[in-house]
Design an enzyme around this catalytic site. Structure first.
Site, PDB file in Angstrom:
ATOM      1  N   HIS A 170     -10.819  -5.733  -2.293  1.00 24.89           N
ATOM      2  CA  HIS A 170     -11.849  -5.624  -1.256  1.00 24.89           C
ATOM      3  C   HIS A 170     -13.037  -4.879  -1.869  1.00 24.89           C
ATOM      4  CE1 HIS A 170      -9.265  -7.195   1.858  1.00 24.89           C
ATOM      5  NE2 HIS A 170      -8.326  -6.349   1.527  1.00 24.89           N
ATOM      6  N   ASP A 174     -12.618 -10.009  -1.035  1.00 22.65           N
ATOM      7  CA  ASP A 174     -13.907 -10.156  -0.345  1.00 22.65           C
ATOM      8  C   ASP A 174     -14.890  -9.177  -0.982  1.00 22.65           C
ATOM      9  OD1 ASP A 174     -13.036  -7.781   0.958  1.00 22.65           O
ATOM     10  OD2 ASP A 174     -12.526  -8.856   2.806  1.00 22.65           O
ATOM     11  N   GLU A 197       0.803  -1.234   0.000  1.00 19.70           N
ATOM     12  CA  GLU A 197       0.000   0.000   0.000  1.00 19.70           C
ATOM     13  C   GLU A 197       0.835   1.284   0.000  1.00 19.70           C
ATOM     14  OE1 GLU A 197      -2.693  -0.770   3.292  1.00 19.70           O
ATOM     15  OE2 GLU A 197      -3.717  -2.344   2.168  1.00 19.70           O
ATOM     16  N   GLU A 210      -6.527 -10.327  -1.836  1.00 23.73           N
ATOM     17  CA  GLU A 210      -7.270 -10.158  -0.576  1.00 23.73           C
ATOM     18  C   GLU A 210      -8.779 -10.085  -0.846  1.00 23.73           C
ATOM     19  OE1 GLU A 210      -5.758  -7.044   1.972  1.00 23.73           O
ATOM     20  OE2 GLU A 210      -3.672  -7.456   1.458  1.00 23.73           O
ATOM     21  N   ASN A 248       1.821  -4.767  -3.245  1.00 22.07           N
ATOM     22  CA  ASN A 248       0.405  -5.088  -3.025  1.00 22.07           C
ATOM     23  C   ASN A 248      -0.341  -3.784  -2.720  1.00 22.07           C
ATOM     24  OD1 ASN A 248      -1.627  -7.206  -2.512  1.00 22.07           O
ATOM     25  ND2 ASN A 248      -1.512  -6.596  -0.356  1.00 22.07           N
TER      26      ASN A 248
END
Ligand SMILES: *[C@@H]1O[C@H](CO)[C@@H](O)[C@H](O)[C@H]1NC(C)=O
Ligand SMILES: *[C@@H]1O[C@H](CO)[C@@H](O)[C@H](O)[C@H]1NC(C)=O
Ligand SMILES: *[C@@H]1O[C@H](CO)[C@@H](O)[C@H](O)[C@H]1NC(C)=O
Ligand SMILES: *[C@@H]1O[C@H](CO)[C@@H](O)[C@H](O)[C@H]1NC(C)=O
Length: 353
Positions: A242, A273, A165, A271, A206
């Site tokens: 996400h 979801d 990030e 990641e 990432n």
């Protein structure tokens, strides 16, 4: 004012009543697919379907029984135990206990590992975040941390999130202790140290909000271009993914993945979801199935997309409810470890080609 308050209260009462009656009279829709997801991913030419996990969850036998299944999960990411605060809580004091436990589980259940993560502004111990550094001393701190952690796990990690990030959503570099002391040179310092410690590991940056067009993906494309031009080792970009229910743009996600793979790096969904504003209706769960099918389908359509990791497989251990109050049910298994329609969406994407 009084009227609108009354209306809002009435609405929320109606929602509670609906939620209660739907739990009482019917059960939420569940998955019907008989496909195992890692097996399906590999048959489709991907490297893995995997999950994040965390050390405290490993005492839950029902959870672990599903996680252990190699046909279901071929890859693990430790949610917390390889982060800087866990690994080097004090300068030059290293603790690999938690990370070692997850690596051992991966080895014993036939899974590859994504190491997560080496240099990040968050979950950073105070001694780093508030140290009085010069460019030279912070360079040495980064090199010691990265070299020691990557060397400890040499040969056991398929891919490292070396940098996590680094960007603001507007595409500028995040101003943290690393950037403020070293400008963006901290990125190549960490990548070079990781490569020297384990030349076979795939080295990733990432990031979140790379799923849409805009300044953040543009900045990442520029960064990869610059790193490649400078000969800095960079092998992949993690697209966290996400998502919010119904906000998936297949065309933007695919264009962004292709812009990155065109530069000679892999991409991975790291990641995944898909959070729902609660209470989730049956229609929401159907939309979630469509979202998961779309997202995994984009990875299928991009040959440089190596695999998909969900940010934990079950709502029981999802980070969403505590981080996004009012949202939840973001994972493909529910909080009772029952497969949701989203599971069928993933299975369909991996088997339609
Ligand atoms: C999961 O796999 C590990 C490693 O083989 C094993 O120690 C553990 O007992 C397994 N747990 C369950 C619930 O299957
Ligand atoms: C090392 O980490 C483990 C797992 O988080 C923890 O239980 C243990 O107390 C730590 N050891 C030390 C010496 O801090
Ligand atoms: C970009 O976003 C950061 C973080 O929100 C902010 O501090 C900075 O001022 C913004 N820069 C520009 C040029 O908008
Ligand atoms: C970035 O920081 C490094 C280390 O202090 C320095 O050598 C370099 O000149 C800086 N680059 C820019 C563009 O400021």
């Amino acid at each position: 004012m009084i009227l609108s308050l009354g209306f809002a209260t009435l609405l929320s009462l109606m929602r509670v009543a609906t939620a209660q009656s739907s739990t009482a009279t019917s059960s939420a829709p569940t998955a019907t697919s008989t496909v195992s997801l890692n097996m399906a991913a590999k048959a489709a030419g991907k490297l893995y379907f995997g999950s994040a996990t965390d050390n405290p969850e490993l005492t839950d036998t029902a959870y672990l029984t599903i996680l252990n299944d190699t046909a279901m999960f071929g890859q693990l990411t430790p949610a917390n135990s390889m982060k800087w605060d866990a690994i080097e809580p004090e300068q030059n004091v290293f603790n690999f206990t938690g990370g070692d436990q997850i690596v051992a589980l991966a080895e014993q259940t036939g899974k590859i590992m994504r190491g997560h993560n080496l240099v990040w502004y968050s979950q950073l111990p105070d001694w780093v975040a508030y140290g009085n550094w010069t460019p030279e001393t912070l360079t040495s701190v980064i090199q010691t941390h990265v070299t020691t952690e990557v060397s400890h796990y040499k040969g056991k990690i398929y891919a490292w999130d070396v940098i996590n990030e680094p960007f603001n959503d507007n595409g500028t570099f995040r101003t943290d202790v690393f950037y403020n002391t070293l400008n963006s040179s901290y990125i190549s310092i960490a990548l070079n140290a990781a490569h020297a410690a384990d030349p076979d590991a795939m080295l990733y940056i990432n990031e979140y909000n790379l799923e849409y067009s805009g300044p953040k993906i543009d900045a990442m494309v520029q960064l990869v271009t610059d790193l490649k031009a400078a000969g800095t080792p960079i092998d992949g970009i993690g697209i966290e993914s996400h998502f919010i229910l119904g906000e998936v743009s297949a065309s933007e996600l695919q264009a962004n993945m292709e812009a990155l793979t065109a530069l000679g790096v892999d991409v991975a969904i790291t990641e995944l979801d898909d959070r729902i504003e609660l209470p989730a209706t049956d229609a929401d769960l159907e939309q979630q199935k469509a979202d998961y099918e779309t997202i995994v389908g984009v990875c299928m359509a991009v040959s440089g997309c190596v695999g998909v990791t969900v940010w934990d497989y079950t709502d029981k251990y999802s980070w969403i409810p505590s981080s996004f109050p009012g949202y939840g049910e973001a994972c493909p298994w529910d909080e009772n470890l029952v497969r949701k329609p989203a599971y069928d969406g993933i299975a369909m994407a991996f088997t339609s080609y």
